[in-house]
Design an enzyme around this catalytic site. Structure first.
Site, PDB file in Angstrom:
ATOM      1  N   LYS A   1     -27.746  23.858   9.365  1.00  0.00           N
ATOM      2  CA  LYS A   1     -28.012  24.953   8.352  1.00  0.00           C
ATOM      3  C   LYS A   1     -26.551  25.733   8.137  1.00  0.00           C
ATOM      4  CE  LYS A   1     -30.976  28.998   7.671  1.00  0.00           C
ATOM      5  NZ  LYS A   1     -29.534  29.910   6.965  1.00  0.00           N
TER       6      LYS A   1
ATOM      7  N   TYR B   1      -5.101   9.730 -10.630  1.00  0.00           N
ATOM      8  CA  TYR B   1      -6.450  10.618 -11.458  1.00  0.00           C
ATOM      9  C   TYR B   1      -5.785  11.638 -12.351  1.00  0.00           C
ATOM     10  CZ  TYR B   1     -10.191  13.841 -11.525  1.00  0.00           C
ATOM     11  OH  TYR B   1     -11.008  14.769 -11.572  1.00  0.00           O
TER      12      TYR B   1
ATOM     13  N   GLU C   1     -31.397  19.178   9.923  1.00  0.00           N
ATOM     14  CA  GLU C   1     -30.151  19.153   9.165  1.00  0.00           C
ATOM     15  C   GLU C   1     -29.639  20.633   9.574  1.00  0.00           C
ATOM     16  OE1 GLU C   1     -30.610  19.290   5.109  1.00  0.00           O
ATOM     17  OE2 GLU C   1     -32.550  19.695   5.329  1.00  0.00           O
TER      18      GLU C   1
ATOM     19  N   CYS D   1       3.245  58.422  28.193  1.00  0.00           N
ATOM     20  CA  CYS D   1       2.244  57.392  28.924  1.00  0.00           C
ATOM     21  C   CYS D   1       0.980  58.006  29.380  1.00  0.00           C
ATOM     22  CB  CYS D   1       3.124  56.679  29.849  1.00  0.00           C
ATOM     23  SG  CYS D   1       2.401  55.582  31.025  1.00  0.00           S
TER      24      CYS D   1
ATOM     25  N   ARG E   1     -29.972  32.675  -5.281  1.00  0.00           N
ATOM     26  CA  ARG E   1     -31.660  33.013  -5.175  1.00  0.00           C
ATOM     27  C   ARG E   1     -31.970  34.249  -5.364  1.00  0.00           C
ATOM     28  NH1 ARG E   1     -33.753  31.509  -0.128  1.00  0.00           N
ATOM     29  NH2 ARG E   1     -31.676  31.467   0.883  1.00  0.00           N
TER      30      ARG E   1
END
Length: 682
Positions: free
Chosen positions: A127, A43, A125, A420, A148
Site C-alpha cells: 500500500k 533519447y 500488494e 549551566c 479522490r
DNA sequence: GATCCTCGAGTTCC
DNA sequence: CTCGAGGATC
C-alpha cells in the site's frame, strides 16, 4: 509544385508519427519497465527532432504527443470532476485479529450468497503512501485525471498528471476500450525525493517534508511546469468505470491487463490464500519495507474473484472485498512536554525534547534530541508544540518539524541558558560553532561523571560493571572525584553504599584491578583529551616513545604525528601542562596502572594487508569489533564511512546506507562468507 | 581557499 | 547513525 509539397509534408508527417511511436516505446521502457533501452543522449536527440518538426509544422502537433506532457499555461483554479464510480477508501486492519475478522466476514457473506469459498484467494500488494488518482481514457487517449477528493467529486489534475512519465498519454495495444477508467497511486520514489531535496537544499529552495506529502502537494500545483520537475511515478491498481470492454474474471487478470495497456503495476503483488497467506505476505513485505524504493504504510488484500467482489459489494465508505493491513506508523504526531539541556563530557549543552510518549516504528518514543541550539532554533520547537516524530530507517527518533497550526497561544522560543543547568557555571557559545558549552570543566558534576564514564567505557579502560548508574552513586557519595580514586577503592568504602553487598563490591574491585593492565593507546583514549578519540590516541601512542616523551612534547613535535594538526596538538599540550592532570596520572601509575610494552605485532600478509575496509551490517560469526581487531592485525585500515579511498566494503546482515554508497562509488563489496574465508586463509 | 575524508562526540531504546 | 569540525590534499 503543390504535389511536391504535399509529398514532402506526407514524409514529414510520417516521420513525426514514427518519432512519437519511438519516444512512447522508450518512455514505456524507462518509466514503466524500469529498463531503459537507449542512452539518454539518444533519447534527447529523438525528442528534439520531434520538437523541431512540430515547431515547423504546428498543424502536425497532436494533443497526446510526448512533447505535450507539460501543457502551455498554469491553470487559474482546479475544476471539479465527478467520479462515475465513486473512489472508495479502504477499511484498516491493524493486527491479525482484525484481519481474521475481515476474512471471516468475507467467507460468511459469500456463504450466505450460496458460494462456498474455502480458503479465500486474495491479491496482496504493497500500500503506497501517495495520492490516489483516477485516469479516464477514451478510445485509448488520456482524457482527464482526477484526485479522490471526497470520493464522489475530485479535482481535475489532468495538467499535472500528464507530466508524469509513467502515465501513458496513449494506451498500448490494438483493441482499446471506448472508455477505461484506471485507478492508481501517484507517489514519489524515495531516491527521487532525496535527490530533489538535496538539490533544493543546495539552491536554498524549499524542501519537501516527506514523500507522501510531496506526491499530493505536487498534484495540487497550479503550474504544471512545477509538477514536471518533481520526480513522480504512478502504480495502477484497479479500475473505475469501463465501457465496451470485456472485464476479466479476476483482479489478477485486471492487473495483467493494466500492464498490457502500458501502466506500471507494482512488481510486488502476489496471489495469496487465506489468512496464513496474507500474514506471510505482510511479514515478508514488512521486512523489505525499508529497502523498497518507495514508502508504504501497509499492504492491501483484495478478493481476487471479481464476481465475488460484486457479490460482496460496498458499505457506504469502503468496499467489503478489500482491506488495508497497516504497518505501525513510522511518523507520528505528539506533544513536546519539556525541553531540557543535557551537559556532555566536553560541556556541550544538548537540547533534548521530552515528548508525550508515542508509538512510532514499533517502539514507544519519549525523548528526541535536537542536536544543538542552532538546530533547535531552526526548527523553532517550543514547549506545548505538536511535532512530527520520525523513526524511519535509522533507529534514533528525530523531530521532523513543528505543526505550526497547532501551536498554542503565548509560547516563547526556547533560549539558551546563561548558566549551566548542572553547576551554574557560565555558558559560552563561540561564534560560528554549533555547540554551546559549560565552562565549568571538571568542576561541573555532569562533566566529571561523563569523563569517568568515558574512562571506564569498553573502548577505553574497559572496567566491567562500572556504568553510568554506579558512577553517579560513587561521585554523589564522594567516594571518587577523578579516575585515580577508582584505583584506591576498598570493599569497606563500597559496602557503605545503599544496595551494595560484599559480593558486588568485590566484583567491581576485581574489574578495576583487571583494568590496570592495559595499552598505552587505551590509556590515552581514556584520559578524554579534547579531540583525541580512539584513532588519534592510537596514532599518538604509536608515534611517541612512552608517556614521558609525550608529556613533554611541544606542539611542533605533536604535529608530526599523522592526523594531528595545530588544534589537536594544542589540546594535548594543554592537557599535559595542567598540574592537576599530571597529578591524577601520576597517582594512577603509582597505584599500578601500566601498559606492558607490547612486542610489535608481526603483520601477517593477507588479502587485506594495506587495504582500507569498511564494515556494515551485523556479522553472524563475530562482532564488528572482533572483525575490526582481526583486520588491524592483518595490517588493514578499518574506517567508518565509505569513500572512493575505500577498497572493500564487507556486508553483513541488514546492511545500512553504506552498501548503497559503495555501489554508487563502485567500491567492491564482499559478503560475510567470502570475508570469513579470506580471514582464515590469511 | 576549497574540497574531500575521517574522526570525535552525542544520542535512543530494549 | 548523523553532524560538525579538524586535517590533508590539491
Amino acid at each position: 509544385m503543390a504535389t511536391h509539397d504535399d509529398k514532402r509534408d506526407a514524409t514529414v508527417s510520417a516521420e513525426a508519427a514514427r518519432l512519437r511511436a519511438q519516444i512512447r516505446e522508450h518512455d514505456f521502457a524507462y518509466y514503466v519497465l524500469d529498463d531503459p533501452r537507449i542512452p539518454d543522449a539518444e533519447y534527447d536527440r529523438l525528442f528534439s527532432r520531434l520538437k523541431e518538426i512540430e515547431s515547423e509544422h504546428p498543424e502536425l502537433v497532436t494533443a497526446n504527443s510526448p512533447t505535450q506532457r507539460v501543457g502551455a499555461k498554469p491553470i487559474g483554479e482546479f475544476q471539479e470532476i465527478r467520479h462515475d464510480r465513486p473512489m472508495l477508501s479502504l477499511d484498516n486492519a491493524f493486527d491479525e485479529v482484525e484481519l481474521a475478522a475481515f476474512d471471516r466476514r468475507v467467507g460468511e457473506r459469500l456463504a450466505a450468497a450460496g458460494i462456498s469459498a474455502g480458503d479465500i484467494e486474495y491479491v496482496a500488494e504493497p500500500k503506497l503512501d501517495g495520492a490516489a488518482v483516477s485516469l479516464r481514457y477514451t478510445d485509448g487517449l488520456l482524457e482527464f485525471a482526477a484526485t479522490r477528493g471526497d470520493g464522489t467529486t475530485g479535482e481535475d489534475v489532468t495538467h499535472n498528471v500528464r507530466t508524469i512519465g509513467a502515465v501513458p498519454l496513449k494506451l498500448r495495444g490494438n483493441s482499446l476500450p471506448p472508455v477505461l477508467e484506471v485507478r492508481g497511486e501517484v507517489y514519489m520514489p524515495r531516491a527521487g525525493f532525496e535527490k530533489f531535496n538535496a538539490l533544493a537544499a543546495e539552491r536554498g529552495e524549499k524542501m519537501l517534508v516527506n514523500p507522501r506529502n510531496a506526491a499530493s502537494g505536487s498534484l495540487r500545483q497550479l503550474d504544471p511546469k512545477m509538477t514536471a520537475e518533481r520526480p513522480l511515478a504512478m502504480f495502477a491498481y484497479g479500475l473505475g468505470a469501463t465501457e465496451g470492454w470485456q472485464l476479466p474474471s479476476t483482479h489478477a487478470e485486471v492487473l495483467n491487463a493494466l500492464s498490457a495497456f502500458g501502466f506500471r503495476v507494482s512488481p510486488d503483488w502476489k496471489l495469496v490464500s487465506g489468512i496464513q497467506g496474507c500474514m506471510a505476505y505482510y511479514s515478508k513485505i514488512g521486512q523489505q519495507r525499508n529497502e523498497l524504493p518507495y514508502e508504504i504504510d501497509g499492504v492491501v488484500y483484495k478478493v481476487n474473484n471479481l464476481r465475488w467482489q460484486a457479490e460482496l459489494g460496498s458499505a457506504s465508505r469502503a468496499p467489503r472485498w478489500a482491506i488495508a493491513h497497516k504497518f505501525p506508523a513510522q511518523e507520528e504526531l505528539t506533544i513536546v512536554e519539556a525541553i531540557e539541556f543535557q551537559v556532555g563530557r566536553t560541556g556541550a549543552l544538548t537540547p533534548v525534547a521530552r515528548l508525550r510518549p508515542v508509538f512510532v516504528g514499533g517502539v514507544t518514543v519519549s525523548n528526541a534530541t535536537l542536536h544543538n541550539i542552532g538546530d533547535l532554533h531552526r526548527k523553532d520547537v517550543r514547549v506545548g508544540d505538536t511535532v512530527i516524530v520520525r523513526r524511519a530507517g535509522d533507529v534514533i527518533p528525530a523531530i521532523v518539524k513543528v505543526v505550526n497550526d497547532r501551536r498554542p497561544e503565548r509560547t516563547t522560543a526556547v533560549k539558551l541558558p546563561k548558566r549551566c543547568p548542572v553547576c551554574a557555571s557560565d555558558v559560552v557559545h563561540p561564534e560560528g560553532e554549533a555547540a554551546a558549552r559549560c565552562v565549568g570543566g571538571l568542576f561541573c558534576p555532569a562533566q566529571r561523571k561523563q569523563a569517568l564514564r568515558h574512562f571506564a567505557s569498553r573502548r577505553a579502560m574497559d572496567i566491567e560493571g562500572l556504568g553510568a548508574k554506579l558512577i553517579e552513586r560513587l561521585v554523589d557519595g564522594k567516594l571518587i572525584e577523578t579516575p585515580a580514586e577508582l584505583y584506591g577503592l576498598t570493599v569497606e568504602q563500597l559496602t557503605e553504599l545503599e544496595r551494595m553487598g560484599a559480593k558486588s563490591a568485590r566484583n567491581l574491585l576485581d574489574a578495576v584491578e583487571r583494568s590496570k593492565t592495559t595499552t598505552f593507546a587505551r590509556f590515552l583514549h581514556a584520559l578524554g583529551i579534547r579531540n583525541v578519540g580512539e584513532a588519534t590516541a592510537a596514532a599518538l601512542a604509536a608515534h611517541c616513545d612512552g608517556l614521558d616523551a609525550l608529556r613533554d612534547s611541544d606542539e611542533q613535535r605533536l604535529c608530526e604525528v599523522p592526523d594531528v594538526g595545530p588544534i589537536v596538538a594544542a589540546h594535548v599540550r594543554a592537557f599535559f601542562q595542567e598540574p592537576h592532570n599530571r597529578d591524577v596520572i601520576d597517582k594512577m601509575l603509582a597505584r599500578g596502572v601500566r601498559w606492558p610494552r607490547a612486542a610489535k605485532p608481526e603483520i601477517v600478509e593477507s588479502p587485506f594487508t594495506g587495504k582500507t575496509i569498511v564494515l556494515t551490517g551485523a556479522l553472524s560469526t563475530m562482532t564488528r569489533d572482533d572483525a575490526k581487531a582481526r583486520l588491524l592485525a592483518l595490517g588493514a585500515k578499518v574506517t567508518g564511512s565509505v569513500s572512493k579511498n575505500t577498497d572493500i566494503v564487507v556486508v553483513g546482515e541488514n546492511p545500512g546506507s553504506k552498501l548503497e554508497r559503495a555501489q554508487d562509488l563502485g567500491v567492491s563489496v564482499m559478503d560475510e562468507a567470502e570475508f570469513g574465508r579470506l580471514l582464515s586463509s590469511g
